[in-house]
Design a protein around this motif. Structure first.
Motif, PDB file in Angstrom:
ATOM      1  N   LEU A 169       0.825  -1.213   0.000  1.00 28.77           N
ATOM      2  CA  LEU A 169       0.000   0.000   0.000  1.00 28.77           C
ATOM      3  C   LEU A 169       0.858   1.262   0.000  1.00 28.77           C
ATOM      4  O   LEU A 169       0.636   2.181  -0.780  1.00 28.77           O
ATOM      5  CB  LEU A 169      -0.887   0.034   1.252  1.00 28.77           C
ATOM      6  N   MET A 170       1.856   1.284   0.886  1.00 25.28           N
ATOM      7  CA  MET A 170       2.698   2.476   0.992  1.00 25.28           C
ATOM      8  C   MET A 170       3.428   2.766  -0.307  1.00 25.28           C
ATOM      9  O   MET A 170       3.530   3.908  -0.736  1.00 25.28           O
ATOM     10  CB  MET A 170       3.731   2.294   2.111  1.00 25.28           C
ATOM     11  N   ASN A 171       3.929   1.701  -0.942  1.00 24.05           N
ATOM     12  CA  ASN A 171       4.673   1.897  -2.186  1.00 24.05           C
ATOM     13  C   ASN A 171       3.751   2.368  -3.312  1.00 24.05           C
ATOM     14  O   ASN A 171       4.152   3.164  -4.149  1.00 24.05           O
ATOM     15  CB  ASN A 171       5.420   0.620  -2.581  1.00 24.05           C
ATOM     16  N   ILE A 172       2.502   1.887  -3.303  1.00 26.10           N
ATOM     17  CA  ILE A 172       1.535   2.375  -4.298  1.00 26.10           C
ATOM     18  C   ILE A 172       1.258   3.850  -4.039  1.00 26.10           C
ATOM     19  O   ILE A 172       1.303   4.680  -4.942  1.00 26.10           O
ATOM     20  CB  ILE A 172       0.221   1.562  -4.233  1.00 26.10           C
ATOM     21  N   LEU A 173       1.024   4.193  -2.770  1.00 24.76           N
ATOM     22  CA  LEU A 173       0.694   5.576  -2.433  1.00 24.76           C
ATOM     23  C   LEU A 173       1.834   6.537  -2.751  1.00 24.76           C
ATOM     24  O   LEU A 173       1.621   7.697  -3.028  1.00 24.76           O
ATOM     25  CB  LEU A 173       0.309   5.681  -0.945  1.00 24.76           C
ATOM     26  N   ARG A 174       3.070   6.009  -2.686  1.00 27.46           N
ATOM     27  CA  ARG A 174       4.220   6.874  -2.957  1.00 27.46           C
ATOM     28  C   ARG A 174       4.695   6.802  -4.409  1.00 27.46           C
ATOM     29  O   ARG A 174       5.623   7.505  -4.780  1.00 27.46           O
ATOM     30  CB  ARG A 174       5.396   6.475  -2.056  1.00 27.46           C
ATOM     31  N   LEU A 198       7.973  -1.330  -5.072  1.00 30.18           N
ATOM     32  CA  LEU A 198       6.735  -2.077  -5.289  1.00 30.18           C
ATOM     33  C   LEU A 198       7.027  -3.397  -6.000  1.00 30.18           C
ATOM     34  O   LEU A 198       6.438  -4.436  -5.715  1.00 30.18           O
ATOM     35  CB  LEU A 198       5.780  -1.214  -6.126  1.00 30.18           C
ATOM     36  N   ARG A 199       7.967  -3.345  -6.921  1.00 35.37           N
ATOM     37  CA  ARG A 199       8.372  -4.503  -7.688  1.00 35.37           C
ATOM     38  C   ARG A 199       8.880  -5.633  -6.795  1.00 35.37           C
ATOM     39  O   ARG A 199       8.614  -6.788  -7.039  1.00 35.37           O
ATOM     40  CB  ARG A 199       9.554  -4.081  -8.561  1.00 35.37           C
ATOM     41  N   ARG A 200       9.674  -5.267  -5.790  1.00 35.67           N
ATOM     42  CA  ARG A 200      10.345  -6.332  -5.034  1.00 35.67           C
ATOM     43  C   ARG A 200       9.788  -6.554  -3.640  1.00 35.67           C
ATOM     44  O   ARG A 200      10.184  -7.505  -2.967  1.00 35.67           O
ATOM     45  CB  ARG A 200      11.857  -6.071  -4.970  1.00 35.67           C
ATOM     46  N   CYS A 201       8.836  -5.697  -3.188  1.00 33.44           N
ATOM     47  CA  CYS A 201       8.446  -5.805  -1.778  1.00 33.44           C
ATOM     48  C   CYS A 201       7.644  -7.067  -1.458  1.00 33.44           C
ATOM     49  O   CYS A 201       7.548  -7.455  -0.299  1.00 33.44           O
ATOM     50  CB  CYS A 201       7.737  -4.544  -1.278  1.00 33.44           C
ATOM     51  N   THR A 202       7.071  -7.712  -2.460  1.00 34.13           N
ATOM     52  CA  THR A 202       6.356  -8.959  -2.167  1.00 34.13           C
ATOM     53  C   THR A 202       7.227 -10.193  -2.410  1.00 34.13           C
ATOM     54  O   THR A 202       6.781 -11.308  -2.174  1.00 34.13           O
ATOM     55  CB  THR A 202       5.077  -9.096  -3.026  1.00 34.13           C
ATOM     56  N   SER A 228      -2.193  -9.125  -5.126  1.00 26.01           N
ATOM     57  CA  SER A 228      -2.143  -8.055  -6.135  1.00 26.01           C
ATOM     58  C   SER A 228      -0.707  -7.606  -6.374  1.00 26.01           C
ATOM     59  O   SER A 228      -0.285  -7.425  -7.518  1.00 26.01           O
ATOM     60  CB  SER A 228      -2.973  -6.850  -5.685  1.00 26.01           C
ATOM     61  N   GLY A 229       0.036  -7.430  -5.279  1.00 24.75           N
ATOM     62  CA  GLY A 229       1.431  -7.008  -5.395  1.00 24.75           C
ATOM     63  C   GLY A 229       2.260  -8.017  -6.171  1.00 24.75           C
ATOM     64  O   GLY A 229       3.078  -7.656  -7.015  1.00 24.75           O
ATOM     65  N   GLU A 230       2.001  -9.299  -5.910  1.00 25.57           N
ATOM     66  CA  GLU A 230       2.778 -10.351  -6.582  1.00 25.57           C
ATOM     67  C   GLU A 230       2.496 -10.404  -8.079  1.00 25.57           C
ATOM     68  O   GLU A 230       3.351 -10.782  -8.869  1.00 25.57           O
ATOM     69  CB  GLU A 230       2.434 -11.727  -5.977  1.00 25.57           C
ATOM     70  N   GLN A 231       1.251 -10.052  -8.435  1.00 19.60           N
ATOM     71  CA  GLN A 231       0.856 -10.197  -9.836  1.00 19.60           C
ATOM     72  C   GLN A 231       1.150  -8.967 -10.684  1.00 19.60           C
ATOM     73  O   GLN A 231       0.983  -9.003 -11.898  1.00 19.60           O
ATOM     74  CB  GLN A 231      -0.643 -10.531  -9.933  1.00 19.60           C
ATOM     75  N   LEU A 232       1.581  -7.866 -10.033  1.00 21.94           N
ATOM     76  CA  LEU A 232       1.839  -6.649 -10.809  1.00 21.94           C
ATOM     77  C   LEU A 232       2.956  -6.874 -11.816  1.00 21.94           C
ATOM     78  O   LEU A 232       3.957  -7.510 -11.513  1.00 21.94           O
ATOM     79  CB  LEU A 232       2.272  -5.512  -9.876  1.00 21.94           C
ATOM     80  N   ARG A 233       2.747  -6.368 -13.013  1.00 23.05           N
ATOM     81  CA  ARG A 233       3.815  -6.388 -14.005  1.00 23.05           C
ATOM     82  C   ARG A 233       4.057  -4.959 -14.459  1.00 23.05           C
ATOM     83  O   ARG A 233       3.123  -4.185 -14.610  1.00 23.05           O
ATOM     84  CB  ARG A 233       3.421  -7.238 -15.216  1.00 23.05           C
ATOM     85  N   PHE A 234       5.315  -4.616 -14.686  1.00 24.25           N
ATOM     86  CA  PHE A 234       5.639  -3.253 -15.073  1.00 24.25           C
ATOM     87  C   PHE A 234       6.034  -3.196 -16.535  1.00 24.25           C
ATOM     88  O   PHE A 234       6.623  -4.137 -17.060  1.00 24.25           O
ATOM     89  CB  PHE A 234       6.770  -2.717 -14.192  1.00 24.25           C
ATOM     90  N   LYS A 235       5.710  -2.063 -17.162  1.00 26.89           N
ATOM     91  CA  LYS A 235       6.123  -1.876 -18.549  1.00 26.89           C
ATOM     92  C   LYS A 235       7.640  -1.811 -18.600  1.00 26.89           C
ATOM     93  O   LYS A 235       8.286  -1.379 -17.645  1.00 26.89           O
ATOM     94  CB  LYS A 235       5.568  -0.547 -19.075  1.00 26.89           C
ATOM     95  N   ASP A 236       8.208  -2.181 -19.725  1.00 27.83           N
ATOM     96  CA  ASP A 236       9.663  -2.130 -19.875  1.00 27.83           C
ATOM     97  C   ASP A 236      10.184  -0.707 -19.739  1.00 27.83           C
ATOM     98  O   ASP A 236      11.337  -0.494 -19.378  1.00 27.83           O
ATOM     99  CB  ASP A 236      10.072  -2.678 -21.249  1.00 27.83           C
ATOM    100  N   SER A 237       9.307   0.265 -20.029  1.00 26.16           N
ATOM    101  CA  SER A 237       9.751   1.656 -19.966  1.00 26.16           C
ATOM    102  C   SER A 237       9.868   2.176 -18.532  1.00 26.16           C
ATOM    103  O   SER A 237      10.391   3.254 -18.301  1.00 26.16           O
ATOM    104  CB  SER A 237       8.795   2.530 -20.780  1.00 26.16           C
ATOM    105  N   VAL A 238       9.370   1.415 -17.554  1.00 25.98           N
ATOM    106  CA  VAL A 238       9.498   1.851 -16.162  1.00 25.98           C
ATOM    107  C   VAL A 238      10.925   1.604 -15.690  1.00 25.98           C
ATOM    108  O   VAL A 238      11.443   0.496 -15.807  1.00 25.98           O
ATOM    109  CB  VAL A 238       8.506   1.098 -15.245  1.00 25.98           C
ATOM    110  N   LYS A 239      11.546   2.668 -15.188  1.00 25.86           N
ATOM    111  CA  LYS A 239      12.961   2.566 -14.810  1.00 25.86           C
ATOM    112  C   LYS A 239      13.175   1.560 -13.678  1.00 25.86           C
ATOM    113  O   LYS A 239      12.418   1.529 -12.717  1.00 25.86           O
ATOM    114  CB  LYS A 239      13.474   3.947 -14.390  1.00 25.86           C
ATOM    115  N   LYS A 240      14.182   0.780 -13.804  1.00 25.02           N
ATOM    116  CA  LYS A 240      14.491  -0.252 -12.827  1.00 25.02           C
ATOM    117  C   LYS A 240      15.838   0.108 -12.209  1.00 25.02           C
ATOM    118  O   LYS A 240      16.794   0.358 -12.942  1.00 25.02           O
ATOM    119  CB  LYS A 240      14.631  -1.576 -13.597  1.00 25.02           C
TER     120      LYS A 240
END
Lengths: 343, 101
Positions: A177-182, A188-192, A265-277
Motif C-alpha cells: 500500500l505504501m509503495n503504491i501511495l508513494r 513495489l516490484r520487489r516488496c512482495t 495483487s502485489g505479486e501479480q503486478l507487471r511493469f512496462k519495460d519503460s518503467v525505470k528499474k
C-alpha cells in the motif's frame, strides 16, 4: 455454547483464524500455523540442507515467533540448517537495551548462538546521538538505512548463507500500500518477493512468515507463552506506515482476506519495460549492496561526520550543493590561514 | 464478596497496559444486579480506567482493530464479541498487536 474445533478433534475451539475463518482448538491451530510456514519454506525453496541461517532478531513478537518456529521445523522436518540469532543494537536507551535482554532470553531458550552488532561500533554513532544531532524528524531514515546495512555486515561476519526476517503478511500488505501511495515502483516490484538479493556479492534475505497473519503470530506467541518485547520505539513512530496500518486494520475488520488479497495483487503486478528499474550494484566506498553511488548509508554517515546531518535527506543534487558549499568554505578558511601564516 | 457484585479479572499485555496506567492485572467488582456485556464493560473501562489516549483503544463503541480480546483464553470472535455476557470470575485479556515488531 462452546464452538467445537473445525478439524473434529473433539476439542473446544479457542480462536477464529482470520485467514480462513476456521474455528480451531489450540493444538490444531499450532499444527496449521506451523504447517503453513513449512509449506512456504518448501514451496519457495528458501533453504538448502547444510546452510547457516541468521534469524534477524529484535526481541519483538515476529522475530521471537520466527526463531521458535524455525527451530521447531528444522528439528521436526530435518532441514539440516544451522540457525543463529543476529541482533542490531541501534543505541536507543530505554528501548533497544531492554529488547536485547529478550533476545538473550531467546538465545538461552532456543540454544542458538547470538551476535549483537551495534551502530556505535559500525558507524561510530548511536541513534541517541544521531537524534541529538538531527532532531525527531527523519531519524527513522537513519535508523532504517543503517539497520539494513548492519544486518548485511553482521551476516557477512557470521558467514551465513541467508538472513531470515520476521516480516509478516500484514507488514507486507502495508508495504505494498505504501509503495503504491508513494509511486515507488522500484520497491513495489520487489516488496512482495519472498527472497531478495542473493547475487554474487549479496546475502539473500528470506521472509518465512510472509503469509502469516499478525493476529495468528500474536495468538501463537500467547498460547505458546513465548516471551517477547512490545514497547514502542522511544523516538517518533513512523507516521506514514501508521496510516497505512490503521487503514489496513479497518479493511481487515470488514474483509479479513484483504491482507492476502493485497499481497496477491502485489505479486501479480507487471511493469512496462519503460518503467525505470534501479540497477543493483555495490557501493564504491563501503562495498555493500546499493543501487546508488555512494550508498545511502555512506551519504548519511558523511553528513553526520561533516556536521551536515540533512545531507542524505531529500534530493541528491541538494546534498551535492551542501558538500560543495562546505568544501569551498573550508578551502577559503585554509587560504586565510595560509595568508596569516605568511607574516 | 456479596451476591450483588460481579467479580471479573482484566488483563492487559503487549503494550495495551500503557493506556491503563501501566497496570497489567486488575480485579473488578461490578454491579451484579444488572447484566454486563463486553460492550458495557468497554464503556465502564472508558469512564473509569482508560487514562491515556482513548482513541488508541476504542474506535466507535468497540475496540480498535488490531487489539485482540480473549475471554478465558478464548478469542472473543467465537463468543459473540460485544454481545458476550460476562460471567462471574471471567478473565478478559486485551493484547495489543500495534506495538513493536
Amino acid at each position: 455454547m462452546p464452538i467445537n474445533c473445525k478439524s473434529s478433534c473433539g476439542k473446544k475451539a479457542v480462536l477464529k483464524r482470520p485467514k480462513t475463518g476456521d474455528a480451531l482448538c489450540k493444538e490444531c491451530f499450532f499444527a496449521a500455523f506451523e504447517a503453513e510456514i513449512h509449506h512456504t519454506i518448501i514451496s519457495s525453496n528458501l533453504f538448502r540442507r547444510g546452510e547457516k541461517v541468521a534469524v534477524a532478531a529484535s526481541g519483538g513478537k515476529d522475530s521471537t515467533v520466527l526463531a521458535h518456529v524455525l527451530k521447531l521445523l528444522n528439528e521436526t522436518h530435518d532441514y539440516g540448517l544451522e540457525l543463529v540469532l543476529l541482533s542490531i543494537d541501534e543505541g536507543i536507551t530505554g528501548y533497544r537495551d531492554d529488547s536485547l535482554e529478550t533476545v538473550k532470553q531467546n538465545r538461552d531458550d532456543y540454544q542458538m548462538a547470538l551476535k549483537i552488532l551495534s551502530y556505535e561500533e559500525l558507524y561510530g554513532w548511536t541513534m541517541d546521538r544521531i537524534v541529538a544531532q538531527i532532531g525527531r524528524s527523519n531519524n527513522c531514515t537513519f535508523c532504517g538505512v543503517f539497520r539494513r546495512q548492519a544486518l548485511d555486515r553482521g551476516a557477512k561476519q557470521l558467514g551465513v548463507d541467508s538472513i531470515a526476517t520476521g516480516h509478516n503478511a500484514d507488514d507486507i500488505a502495508e508495504t505494498v500500500l505504501m509503495n503504491i501511495l508513494r509511486g515507488d515502483t522500484a520497491r513495489l516490484r520487489r516488496c512482495t518477493d519472498i527472497k531478495t538479493g542473493g547475487g554474487d556479492d549479496t546475502i539473500p534475505r528470506v521472509k518465512p512468515l510472509k503469509y502469516s497473519y499478525e493476529k495468528e503470530i500474536v495468538m501463537y506467541a500467547h498460547y505458546k507463552k513465548l516471551v517477547y518485547f512490545s514497547t514502542e520505539c522511544v523516538f517518533a513512530p513512523n507516521a506514514y506506515r501508521g496510516h497505512a496500518r490503521a487503514f489496513l486494520k479497518d479493511l481487515e475488520k470488514v474483509r479479513p482476506s484483504v491482507i492476502m488479497d493485497i499481497i496477491h495483487s502485489g505479486e501479480q503486478l507487471r511493469f512496462k519495460d519503460s518503467v525505470k528499474k534501479p540497477v543493483r550494484g555495490v557501493c564504491a566506498r563501503c562495498g555493500f549492496v546499493s543501487s546508488q553511488q555512494p550508498c545511502k548509508a555512506c551519504v548519511l554517515l558523511e553528513g553526520l561526520n561533516r556536521g551536515l546531518p540533512k545531507l542524505g535527506i531529500g534530493k541528491k543534487s541538494k546534498g551535492d550543493r551542501m558538500i560543495a558549499n562546505q568544501d569551498r568554505e573550508i578551502a577559503l578558511r585554509e587560504r586565510a590561514n595560509l595568508v596569516k601564516n605568511d607574516f | 464478596m456479596s451476591a450483588k457484585e460481579l467479580q471479573i479479572n482484566l488483563e492487559f499485555s503487549a503494550g495495551a497496559e500503557l493506556l491503563f496506567g501501566n497496570i497489567k492485572r486488575r480485579k473488578l467488582s461490578l454491579d451484579g444486579t444488572v447484566k454486563w456485556t463486553v460492550a458495557s464493560l468497554l464503556k465502564w473501562m472508558h469512564a473509569n480506567i482508560l487514562t491515556e489516549r482513548p482513541e488508541l483503544f476504542l474506535q466507535g463503541d468497540t475496540v480498535r482493530p488490531g487489539i485482540l480480546v480473549l475471554i478465558n483464553d478464548t478469542d472473543w470472535e467465537l463468543l459473540g464479541e460485544l454481545e458476550y455476557e460476562l460471567q462471574p470470575n471471567d478473565n478478559v485479556l486485551f493484547i495489543s498487536t500495534l506495538h513493536g515488531g
